[in-house]
Scaffold this motif. Structure first.
Motif, PDB file in Angstrom:
ATOM      1  N   ARG A   1       0.825  -1.222   0.000  1.00  0.00           N
ATOM      2  CA  ARG A   1       0.000   0.000   0.000  1.00  0.00           C
ATOM      3  C   ARG A   1       0.851   1.261   0.000  1.00  0.00           C
ATOM      4  N   ASP A   2       2.007   1.208   0.691  1.00  0.00           N
ATOM      5  CA  ASP A   2       2.845   2.406   0.802  1.00  0.00           C
ATOM      6  C   ASP A   2       3.547   2.751  -0.503  1.00  0.00           C
ATOM      7  N   ALA A   3       3.849   1.733  -1.312  1.00  0.00           N
ATOM      8  CA  ALA A   3       4.680   2.005  -2.481  1.00  0.00           C
ATOM      9  C   ALA A   3       4.263   1.218  -3.721  1.00  0.00           C
ATOM     10  N   ILE A   4       4.287  -0.102  -3.644  1.00  0.00           N
ATOM     11  CA  ILE A   4       4.110  -0.914  -4.855  1.00  0.00           C
ATOM     12  C   ILE A   4       2.828  -0.567  -5.585  1.00  0.00           C
ATOM     13  N   PHE A   5       1.713  -0.522  -4.848  1.00  0.00           N
ATOM     14  CA  PHE A   5       0.417  -0.254  -5.465  1.00  0.00           C
ATOM     15  C   PHE A   5      -0.110   1.126  -5.088  1.00  0.00           C
ATOM     16  N   SER A   6       0.785   2.039  -4.779  1.00  0.00           N
ATOM     17  CA  SER A   6       0.341   3.377  -4.365  1.00  0.00           C
ATOM     18  C   SER A   6      -0.391   4.109  -5.485  1.00  0.00           C
ATOM     19  N   LYS A   7      -0.151   3.706  -6.729  1.00  0.00           N
ATOM     20  CA  LYS A   7      -0.840   4.326  -7.860  1.00  0.00           C
ATOM     21  C   LYS A   7      -1.845   3.375  -8.506  1.00  0.00           C
ATOM     22  N   THR A   8      -2.152   2.279  -7.813  1.00  0.00           N
ATOM     23  CA  THR A   8      -2.988   1.242  -8.403  1.00  0.00           C
ATOM     24  C   THR A   8      -4.112   0.869  -7.462  1.00  0.00           C
ATOM     25  N   GLN A   9      -5.296   0.650  -7.992  1.00  0.00           N
ATOM     26  CA  GLN A   9      -6.421   0.192  -7.178  1.00  0.00           C
ATOM     27  C   GLN A   9      -6.307  -1.311  -6.995  1.00  0.00           C
ATOM     28  N   LEU A  10      -6.303  -1.776  -5.764  1.00  0.00           N
ATOM     29  CA  LEU A  10      -6.135  -3.190  -5.495  1.00  0.00           C
ATOM     30  C   LEU A  10      -7.398  -3.962  -5.844  1.00  0.00           C
ATOM     31  N   ALA A  11      -7.295  -4.844  -6.830  1.00  0.00           N
ATOM     32  CA  ALA A  11      -8.450  -5.634  -7.252  1.00  0.00           C
ATOM     33  C   ALA A  11      -8.929  -6.538  -6.128  1.00  0.00           C
ATOM     34  N   THR A  12      -7.990  -7.059  -5.349  1.00  0.00           N
ATOM     35  CA  THR A  12      -8.373  -7.990  -4.289  1.00  0.00           C
ATOM     36  C   THR A  12      -9.246  -7.304  -3.244  1.00  0.00           C
ATOM     37  N   ILE A  13      -8.868  -6.106  -2.857  1.00  0.00           N
ATOM     38  CA  ILE A  13      -9.641  -5.395  -1.840  1.00  0.00           C
ATOM     39  C   ILE A  13     -11.067  -5.150  -2.343  1.00  0.00           C
ATOM     40  N   ASP A  14     -11.194  -4.806  -3.608  1.00  0.00           N
ATOM     41  CA  ASP A  14     -12.522  -4.575  -4.166  1.00  0.00           C
ATOM     42  C   ASP A  14     -13.356  -5.851  -4.181  1.00  0.00           C
ATOM     43  N   ASN A  15     -12.703  -6.969  -4.332  1.00  0.00           N
ATOM     44  CA  ASN A  15     -13.425  -8.224  -4.483  1.00  0.00           C
ATOM     45  C   ASN A  15     -13.678  -8.943  -3.163  1.00  0.00           C
ATOM     46  N   LEU A  16     -13.281  -8.342  -2.052  1.00  0.00           N
ATOM     47  CA  LEU A  16     -13.451  -9.023  -0.773  1.00  0.00           C
ATOM     48  C   LEU A  16     -14.654  -8.501   0.004  1.00  0.00           C
ATOM     49  N   ASP A  17     -15.617  -7.925  -0.710  1.00  0.00           N
ATOM     50  CA  ASP A  17     -16.850  -7.479  -0.063  1.00  0.00           C
ATOM     51  C   ASP A  17     -16.558  -6.591   1.147  1.00  0.00           C
ATOM     52  N   ASN A  18     -15.649  -5.621   0.910  1.00  0.00           N
ATOM     53  CA  ASN A  18     -15.306  -4.659   1.966  1.00  0.00           C
ATOM     54  C   ASN A  18     -14.789  -5.329   3.227  1.00  0.00           C
ATOM     55  N   GLY A  19     -14.006  -6.400   3.037  1.00  0.00           N
ATOM     56  CA  GLY A  19     -13.378  -7.063   4.171  1.00  0.00           C
ATOM     57  C   GLY A  19     -14.241  -8.099   4.859  1.00  0.00           C
ATOM     58  N   LYS A  20     -15.440  -8.420   4.333  1.00  0.00           N
ATOM     59  CA  LYS A  20     -16.322  -9.389   4.993  1.00  0.00           C
ATOM     60  C   LYS A  20     -15.807 -10.808   4.823  1.00  0.00           C
ATOM     61  N   ARG A  21     -15.006 -11.059   3.771  1.00  0.00           N
ATOM     62  CA  ARG A  21     -14.451 -12.383   3.561  1.00  0.00           C
ATOM     63  C   ARG A  21     -13.027 -12.455   4.090  1.00  0.00           C
TER      64      ARG A  21
END
Length: 624
Positions: free
Chosen positions: A352-372
């Motif tokens: 989050r701090d660097a590698i994907f700082s300019k990228t939207q994380l697909a995994t986070i979007d697909n985890l139902d806002n952290g419910k899974r």
């Protein structure tokens, strides 16, 4: 009468020794200004006050300590004042010469004299460092002559100096400076006040006092909060980066092939065999298998080296500046569709701090806002749905991080092929070696991952994507089960082959299957992709510490690994580990200590240059 004469001689020599030591304290302080010149200047009043106090107090203590340990006892053993003074001059000449050499080592390699530095300087190698170092001995006769002159002058003026009664106040001043500097450092260490703590290793043999255990015991320090602030400070005060060093130039828009990087957390290279991972082994046989490949670290920071192509020591600076990898920036600029999936939800801060700082994380979007709860099964299922939507005419990039191997000790929902393993009825049987239970559980997790990899490969074949997709399968580090016999387990405990040797298997369309046995590194992934996927025209040294995996003509003599605390140099037959204080250890291929072996000066100078090459010269983020 004889006893009285002996007592008077000793008394005179002790008094002379005090003044001679004072002269050498001043000389040592003057030489010590070289450390101040080549160190970062503190920008706050407290930092500058500490510098002054420690400069006076440390060299006063250092020289007076030598007097107490050597010259004071000698005053009783050497009755002749002339012989005693010659002995004192010899000792002081050796001491000041050693201090001069230490200032040179500090200026040249940013280290104080240590076993490593001594071995480098005495190695006999014909290098510029050794040549310049030898010139320093020209001043030894000058130092000896000056010491002789002051020795004689102090002896002749001894009575006059003694009558001034200034010895006591001078000693008090040095004592107060010494004590005050340590009190300030105790406070600064507890409060992580960098303008003071950054000076910890400025002077030789400097060991500032800390009191964290005492303060924690009395409720004055929260150790957990302290650790958090300490980690954050390492990021905030890291050196500024030039990444890339120069503007990157391209020949054209590249091949526009798809790219899939599969990073299997904690998978060591010898797990790629027909028994443990049959599908990956078969995949390796049909593609390019680099069997002598190393990660950049023995811990989770290995992912940094994989995606940036830089040694792990640069990670804090990259995080501080939020610089995303050049590889990902280039993929985005080329219009690649991103699909990022992880069995742990990319929980490491570096993501989050660097590698994907300019990228939207697909995994986070697909985890139902952290419910899974993240898992490799869910990561694969999400990846499977994502890959089915990809269009043939639009290139894509996907990073699939699989973490079951790293979590092999936790409860699992996959079958156990290798027994006995953790959770079996034999767990408490004294006849079963615990290392067997752990390793079988590890192999079960690897076997589980192998099944997921088989589905990944099958899906790509079903969608007819294999002919236009580059697939890279590797790991961030390995895992040990005390195979070295040093009571080291897991990762981040040593730099043996079990912890840093990882798979590197590449499917690259139009490349023939082969087994590559020459040494390679995860640092090489970025330059390989930049050169062969994007057709970059810039030299890889502008953006990476690696070389292309397809560069068969490169005669690589060493591979760089390590972390913020250690420099690791891997060569044929040896692994050299250098800590941040300059102490070194050389191990053989079985990670057994080789007491007589020494690293080559030329190699270590190249390594140290590589570890500083991407920093902006003379620039460090200062604390306000």
């Amino acid at each position: 009468m004889v006893a009285s004469t002996y007592k008077d001689k000793v008394s005179q020599l002790i008094s002379w020794g005090h003044w001679f030591s004072f002269f050498n304290i001043i000389a040592a302080m003057l030489l010590g200004t070289r450390y101040i010149i080549y160190s970062e200047w503190p920008t706050t009043t407290i930092g500058q006050l500490y510098l002054g106090l420690s400069w006076i107090g440390h060299f006063g203590f250092l020289v007076f300590g030598i007097y107490i340990l050597i010259l004071f006892p000698a005053s009783f053993l050497i009755p002749s004042q002339r012989l005693m003074r010659v002995f004192a001059v010899l000792v002081s000449t050796v001491g000041l010469t050693t201090l001069l050499l230490d200032t040179y080592a500090y200026q040249s390699v940013d280290l104080h004299l240590s076993p490593l530095v001594w071995d480098l300087l005495l190695s006999g190698e014909k290098t510029e460092l050794n040549t310049r170092w030898q010139y320093l001995f020209i001043v030894v006769p000058v130092i000896f002559l000056i010491e002789m002159i002051f020795s004689e002058w102090i002896w002749r003026k001894l009575r006059k100096l003694t009558r001034k009664n200034v010895g006591g106040p001078i000693a008090i001043v040095f004592g107060l400076c010494f004590l005050s500097s340590h009190i300030i450092y105790i406070w600064a260490d507890a409060n992580l006040y960098r303008p003071v703590t950054m000076q910890r290793s400025n002077f030789p043999l400097s060991y500032p006092m800390t009191a964290k255990t005492f303060m924690e015991k009395h409720g004055l320090l929260d150790r957990q909060e302290y650790a958090k602030r300490q980690a954050q400070q390492g990021i905030n005060n890291s050196e500024m980066m030039r990444y890339p060093i120069d503007k990157i130039r391209f020949i054209d828009q590249g091949t526009k092939q798809n790219l899939l990087i599969i990073m299997v957390d904690s998978l060591r290279s010898d797990m790629v065999n027909s028994d443990t991972m049959p599908n990956l082994t078969a995949f390796a046989a049909d593609n390019i298998n680099y069997t002598n490949n190393y990660s950049t670290s023995n811990n989770d920071s290995g992912v940094f080296g994989l995606l940036y192509g830089l040694p792990s020591g640069y990670a804090n600076s990259i995080r501080a500046e939020g610089k995303s990898p050049l590889l990902l920036d280039t993929l985005q600029n080329r219009g690649y569709h991103f699909g990022l999936f992880s069995g742990e939800g990319f929980e490491q801060p570096i993501y989050r701090d660097a590698i994907f700082s300019k990228t939207q994380l697909a995994t986070i979007d697909n985890l139902d806002n952290g419910k899974r709860t993240p898992s490799d099964r869910l990561a694969f299922n999400d990846w499977h749905r994502w890959i089915e939507k990809q269009k043939v005419d639009k290139p894509w990039f996907s990073l699939l991080e699989l973490t079951s191997v790293n979590q092999y000790e936790e409860s699992s929902d996959y079958p156990t092929k290798f027994t006995p393993s953790l959770g079996s009825n034999l767990l408490h049987d004294n006849k079963v070696d615990s290392s067997i239970l752990l390793k079988n559980s590890y192999r079960n997790a690897a076997y589980h991952i192998d099944g997921i990899l088989a589905k990944v490969f099958a899906q790509l074949k079903a969608q007819h994507m294999m002919d236009n997709t580059i697939i890279i399968v590797t790991s961030n580090h390995g895992t040990e089960f005390n195979e070295t016999g040093n009571n080291t387990w897991g990762s981040d405990s040593n730099y043996s082959q079990y912890q840093i040797k990882v798979p590197m298997i590449i499917h690259w369309p139009q490349h023939v299957a082969q087994v590559v046995t020459r040494p390679t590194s995860n640092l090489d992934v970025v330059p390989t992709l930049m050169e062969s996927l994007f057709n970059v025209a810039s030299n890889p040294s502008n953006y990476s510490s690696g070389i292309s995996l397809f560069d068969n003509d490169n005669d690589r003599r060493w591979i760089l690994a390590g972390n913020n605390n250690d420099i690791v140099v891997i060569q044929k037959g040896t692994t050299t580990v250098v800590d941040k204080y300059g102490n070194y250890r050389v191990y053989n291929d079985h990670y057994q200590l080789m007491a007589q072996d020494k690293p080559k000066l030329s190699t270590l100078m190249q390594v140290m240059h590589e570890l500083k090459r991407f920093y902006v010269p003379n620039s460090i983020n200062d604390e306000n």
